[in-house]
Scaffold this active site. Structure first.
Site, PDB file in Angstrom:
ATOM      1  N   ARG A  75      36.570  11.778  43.763  1.00  0.00           N
ATOM      2  CA  ARG A  75      37.352  13.582  43.966  1.00  0.00           C
ATOM      3  C   ARG A  75      38.917  14.389  45.041  1.00  0.00           C
ATOM      4  NH1 ARG A  75      31.261  15.909  44.340  1.00  0.00           N
ATOM      5  NH2 ARG A  75      30.289  14.319  42.177  1.00  0.00           N
TER       6      ARG A  75
ATOM      7  N   SER B 125      31.576  17.535  39.494  1.00  0.00           N
ATOM      8  CA  SER B 125      30.353  18.179  40.024  1.00  0.00           C
ATOM      9  C   SER B 125      29.797  19.721  40.112  1.00  0.00           C
ATOM     10  CB  SER B 125      29.520  17.064  41.300  1.00  0.00           C
ATOM     11  OG  SER B 125      28.218  17.196  41.155  1.00  0.00           O
ATOM     12  N   HIS B 126      29.437  19.339  41.335  1.00  0.00           N
ATOM     13  CA  HIS B 126      29.551  20.876  41.952  1.00  0.00           C
ATOM     14  C   HIS B 126      30.820  22.052  43.049  1.00  0.00           C
ATOM     15  CE1 HIS B 126      29.137  18.497  45.109  1.00  0.00           C
ATOM     16  NE2 HIS B 126      28.673  19.065  45.644  1.00  0.00           N
TER      17      HIS B 126
ATOM     18  N   ASP C 196      24.435  22.308  37.834  1.00  0.00           N
ATOM     19  CA  ASP C 196      25.987  23.031  38.259  1.00  0.00           C
ATOM     20  C   ASP C 196      27.025  21.647  37.556  1.00  0.00           C
ATOM     21  OD1 ASP C 196      24.853  20.444  38.310  1.00  0.00           O
ATOM     22  OD2 ASP C 196      26.085  18.965  39.564  1.00  0.00           O
TER      23      ASP C 196
ATOM     24  N   ASP D 257      28.367  19.572  36.085  1.00  0.00           N
ATOM     25  CA  ASP D 257      27.606  18.231  35.275  1.00  0.00           C
ATOM     26  C   ASP D 257      26.115  17.910  35.032  1.00  0.00           C
ATOM     27  OD1 ASP D 257      27.401  17.308  37.697  1.00  0.00           O
ATOM     28  OD2 ASP D 257      27.587  15.055  37.372  1.00  0.00           O
TER      29      ASP D 257
ATOM     30  N   ASP E  99      23.587  17.736  36.123  1.00  0.00           N
ATOM     31  CA  ASP E  99      22.885  16.885  37.382  1.00  0.00           C
ATOM     32  C   ASP E  99      22.076  17.239  38.228  1.00  0.00           C
ATOM     33  OD1 ASP E  99      24.676  16.609  38.784  1.00  0.00           O
ATOM     34  OD2 ASP E  99      25.560  14.980  38.766  1.00  0.00           O
ATOM     35  N   ARG E 100      22.423  18.323  38.498  1.00  0.00           N
ATOM     36  CA  ARG E 100      21.321  19.039  39.622  1.00  0.00           C
ATOM     37  C   ARG E 100      20.938  19.993  39.065  1.00  0.00           C
ATOM     38  NH1 ARG E 100      25.097  18.654  45.663  1.00  0.00           N
ATOM     39  NH2 ARG E 100      25.539  17.009  45.699  1.00  0.00           N
TER      40      ARG E 100
ATOM     41  N   THR F 258      22.178   8.535  50.116  1.00  0.00           N
ATOM     42  CA  THR F 258      22.985   9.004  49.236  1.00  0.00           C
ATOM     43  C   THR F 258      23.547   8.326  48.176  1.00  0.00           C
ATOM     44  OG1 THR F 258      22.697  10.664  51.101  1.00  0.00           O
ATOM     45  CG2 THR F 258      24.820  11.082  48.914  1.00  0.00           C
TER      46      THR F 258
ATOM     47  N   GLU G  16      16.589  14.068  45.296  1.00  0.00           N
ATOM     48  CA  GLU G  16      17.269  13.773  46.517  1.00  0.00           C
ATOM     49  C   GLU G  16      17.412  15.322  46.960  1.00  0.00           C
ATOM     50  OE1 GLU G  16      21.435  11.732  45.967  1.00  0.00           O
ATOM     51  OE2 GLU G  16      21.558  14.304  44.985  1.00  0.00           O
TER      52      GLU G  16
ATOM     53  N   SER H 218      20.143  17.463  47.336  1.00  0.00           N
ATOM     54  CA  SER H 218      21.397  18.059  47.716  1.00  0.00           C
ATOM     55  C   SER H 218      20.889  18.218  45.848  1.00  0.00           C
ATOM     56  CB  SER H 218      22.674  17.382  47.058  1.00  0.00           C
ATOM     57  OG  SER H 218      22.059  16.599  46.797  1.00  0.00           O
TER      58      SER H 218
ATOM     59  N   LYS I 153      20.433  10.985  38.193  1.00  0.00           N
ATOM     60  CA  LYS I 153      19.455  12.410  38.598  1.00  0.00           C
ATOM     61  C   LYS I 153      19.854  14.057  37.414  1.00  0.00           C
ATOM     62  CE  LYS I 153      23.005  14.348  42.229  1.00  0.00           C
ATOM     63  NZ  LYS I 153      23.581  13.105  42.223  1.00  0.00           N
TER      64      LYS I 153
END
Length: 558
Positions: free
Chosen positions: A32, A131-132, A307, A309, A311-312, A343, A362, A364, A375
């Site tokens: 990233r 991600s987020h 989020d 993508d 996954d959260r 993690t 997890e 987060s 996730k």
């Protein structure tokens, strides 16, 4: 299926000379960086070629790969580059979600479940997401590789990728291959030096929706969502979850269109920060009546957010409950085997592949099961809706529905409450962050010194009985992961954990986890921040957070 005419075009493979570029070490969530870094000449190409070189030949030549992501800025350009490099490296076919959109859990599902018309199965995927983190020309971009089990590449592979980036001298690319129209479902056929090469653009949602319908009782959930007593709200934060929300919640489950917020995927996430927490999911928080100002209308019974993508997740009712150590207490009570891992979802993947784990979470905002190896935010929402639907299946015509708050309070009555909060200090000077962590490691050598500091800050906080740096030995492959968080464990079951996060694109993020266990049922209804205030004070003084970082307050409190 539409077949795009290619007139049997034969593409050529070019070898492009390059030199190593610093800073291409993938973390637990891939590589990233800011967009301005990724658009440097050869930057993305070096990483993609280094990934191909890290894989065994059968995972590349003649293979089927998935290439898609959360739709953030630079994704469309990156997809075209990766397609051309795949062709040049002997990949047989590439699958792309329509408009380049596939959630991270959907990519995992496609790898594991999708079968092409010719019987082909994917052996891996390039997922384009940060991600987020925010998106846009001046924000973040990311890329990671997932393996044939649908999960993130293990450290053995990511280490090889990194080593390859330090020695790379050339990459292969089919520069004369035309750009693919990824907005139209269909197949484009080409010929290259090693034979046929196809690119298939397919519906982003179908495979994932099919998998969800095989897991959950959609008819039972539909009855709940159609009840006039149950109100629902889902916020995709303009991330890729929007590509699934209408199909699942409206078309399949009968929710009202008005229950969806920000469900049109945008390259810059609408200028927002696609992190589903109380700070950034402002619109959902306000609609749920949890904001600073009173809502003029009754809030929904159930709210959720995803989020970038997807996954959260964040689940909101009148109460919410983080994972934390609550799962340990439940597992022990039910005599179930449980594991504490570092993690990174790849650690869960090993346990799942070995049949040792079926449900995981997890801190987060990530939850999932062994249906995929990532996730899964929408799975988490459907899981909660399934619980509520089951609890209310005989009560839809009754006076009052069982709510999220009712379920959470019942949990507290049985298992006690784990008061929990997380402080995130984002974009901290990297050197200062490392100095803070080194200081904490050194401090752990003396429990007497630690407890002297604890009592000096708050005499009403119990003593620390153990202080360590979390280290994990994988029970499946025996690999050891060190430096996974600095822990202070207290006599009353409370704990503090300090960890450097690798999910940002620049600077460092210090995450501070604060948790207190309360078994006394008369004390489980307190406000979390009030209950945790003494531990927060201890954590900040113990770590000398202000002294090391110059920060008097966290960026985000969860």
């Amino acid at each position: 299926m539409v077949v795009v005419e290619s007139k049997e075009m034969v593409f050529k493979v070019s070898k492009v000379s390059t030199t190593p570029i610093d800073g291409q070490k993938p973390g637990t969530s891939g590589l990233r960086k800011k967009v301005k870094v990724f658009i440097q000449p050869h930057y993305l190409q070096n990483f993609v070629q280094s990934t191909f070189n890290a894989l065994t030949p059968e995972k590349v030549r003649g293979a089927t790969l998935v290439v898609s992501g959360d739709g953030r800025y630079f994704s469309k350009d990156a997809i075209q580059i990766i397609i051309k490099m795949s062709a040049a490296n002997g990949v047989r076919r590439v699958w792309v979600g329509q408009n380049g959109l596939l959630s991270t859990p959907a990519v995992s599902a496609v790898i594991r479940e999708r079968v092409g018309v010719d019987g082909s199965k994917a052996t891996g995927a390039f997922i384009l997401t940060a991600s987020h983190n925010p998106g846009g020309p001046h924000e973040d971009f990311g890329i990671k590789y997932n393996m044939e089990n649908g999960g993130p590449a293990p450290e053995a592979i990511t280490d090889k990728i990194f080593e390859n980036t330090k020695t790379i001298t050339e990459y292969l690319i089919a520069e004369d291959l035309p750009n693919i129209d990824i907005s139209t479902i269909g197949v484009a056929n080409f010929s290259g030096p090693e034979g046929q090469f196809d690119v298939e653009v397919f519906d982003s949602a179908s495979d994932y929706v099919k998998l969800m319908k095989s897991i959950f009782d959609f008819e039972l959930i539909r009855k709940l969502l159609s009840s006039s007593k149950f109100t629902f709200c889902y916020d995709a934060l303009h991330g890729v979850a929007g590509a699934y929300a209408h199909r699942i919640f409206v078309e399949e489950l009968g929710a009202q269109e008005s229950s969806l917020l920000n469900c049109v995927p945008k390259e810059d996430f609408g200028g927002g920060h696609p992190d589903p927490n109380l700070t950034y999911a402002k619109e959902l928080v306000a609609r749920m009546g949890l904001g600073k100002s009173d809502s003029a209308v009754d809030p929904p019974e159930f709210g959720a957010a995803a989020d970038g993508d997807a996954d959260r997740n964040m689940i909101l009712g009148k109460r919410s409950m983080p994972t934390s150590a609550a799962i340990d207490v439940v597992a022990k009570n039910l005599n179930l085997k449980f594991f504490e891992v570092p993690t990174g979802w790849k650690f869960f993947g090993n346990l799942m592949d070995a049949g040792l784990c079926s449900i995981c979470g997890e801190e987060s905002f990530g939850t999932g099961s062994d249906h995929i190896r990532e996730k899964d935010g929408i799975w988490a929402v459907l899981a909660w809706l399934s619980i509520l639907a089951f609890k209310n299946k005989e009560n839809l015509n009754g006076d009052k529905l069982v709510t999220v708050e009712d379920i959470v309070r019942q949990h507290w009555a049985i298992y006690g409450r784990h008061y929990y909060t997380r402080y995130d200090y984002e974009n901290v000077d990297a050197g200062a962050a490392k100095d803070l962590m080194a200081y904490l490691v050194k401090l752990q050598s003396s429990l007497d010194e630690i407890n002297s500091s604890v009592k000096g800050a708050r005499s009403d906080v119990s003593n620390v009985i153990n202080a360590d740096e979390f280290e994990y030995k994988d029970p499946v492959d025996g690999s050891v992961s060190k430096h996974q968080g600095i822990r202070f464990l207290f006599e009353d079951g409370s704990r503090l954990v300090f960890r450097l996060s690798g999910t940002g694109s620049e600077g460092a993020t210090i995450r501070l986890y604060i948790e207190q266990y309360e078994k006394d049922s008369s004390k489980t209804g307190r406000d979390s921040q009030e209950a945790l205030a003494p531990l927060v004070e201890v954590a900040l003084k113990l770590s000398k957070m202000l002294e090391f970082t110059g920060r008097s307050a966290p960026t985000v409190i969860t």
